[in-house]
Enzyme design. Sequence first.
Site, PDB file in Angstrom:
ATOM      1  N   ASP A   7       1.088  -1.196  -0.179  1.00 30.61           N
ATOM      2  CA  ASP A   7      -0.146  -0.091   0.263  1.00 30.61           C
ATOM      3  C   ASP A   7       0.963   1.369   0.046  1.00 30.61           C
ATOM      4  OD1 ASP A   7      -2.219   1.612   0.129  1.00 30.61           O
ATOM      5  OD2 ASP A   7      -2.031   1.539   2.447  1.00 30.61           O
ATOM      6  N   GLU A  68      -0.998  -1.722  -4.908  1.00 27.37           N
ATOM      7  CA  GLU A  68      -2.127  -0.911  -4.991  1.00 27.37           C
ATOM      8  C   GLU A  68      -2.148   0.285  -6.222  1.00 27.37           C
ATOM      9  OE1 GLU A  68      -5.559   1.714  -2.825  1.00 27.37           O
ATOM     10  OE2 GLU A  68      -4.456   0.533  -1.591  1.00 27.37           O
ATOM     11  N   ASP A 141      -2.493   0.932   7.162  1.00 25.01           N
ATOM     12  CA  ASP A 141      -1.637   0.699   5.870  1.00 25.01           C
ATOM     13  C   ASP A 141      -1.295  -0.810   5.821  1.00 25.01           C
ATOM     14  OD1 ASP A 141      -1.263   3.671   4.830  1.00 25.01           O
ATOM     15  OD2 ASP A 141      -1.079   3.711   7.118  1.00 25.01           O
TER      16      ASP A 141
END
Length: 163
Positions: A7, A68, A141
Site C-alpha cells: 500500500d 495498489e 496501511d
Amino acid sequence: MLVLGIDPGTATTGYGLVREDAGGQLIAIDYGVVLTSSKLPMPKRLLEIYRQLKDIAFLHRPDAAAVEKLFFQTNVRTAITVGQGRGVAILALAEANIPVAEYTPLEIKQSVVGYGNADKNQVQQMIRALLNMKDIPRPDDAADALAVAVCHIHSYRMADLLG
C-alpha cells in the site's frame, strides 16, 4: 505461494506478506509499515522506502508482489507524492526479480469483501477473518497491504481456474 502486498505512500508505505498453503488456507506471514519523516527531503524519503522494501523482499523472497494502483485524488500534490512512492516500490520489486501485479482500490475491495464500495472497516474485518487473525492488523496501511496481497492470491486462483 507467498505474495507481498504494498500500500504505497511517502510518509507511510504498508507491506503485508500472505502465504497460501497447499490446502488453500491464507496465512499472514509478516506485515508492517515503512515510515519516513516529513523533515527529510523527498529523495531521502524515497531512498528509505526503496531500501526497506528491498530488504523485506530479500528476507522473505516472495513468489509475487502486488501494488495498489493510484486512483485519482482531488489533491494533485498528494497524488504525485503517492505516485513517487509507488514508483520506488515497483523498482525495488523489479530489481529483486519479483513479478508485480497492480490492482485498483475497487478491485481490492471487490476481491476481499465482494463489494467494490466497501468501507475501510469492512475490508479490515474481512482481512482479519480471512487470515484467521485475533485482531485487525494495525496500522491501517499494513491491513491495506495485506488486502492487496489477498487480492492477488484470489486473482491468481481465478486465472488458474480459467486456464
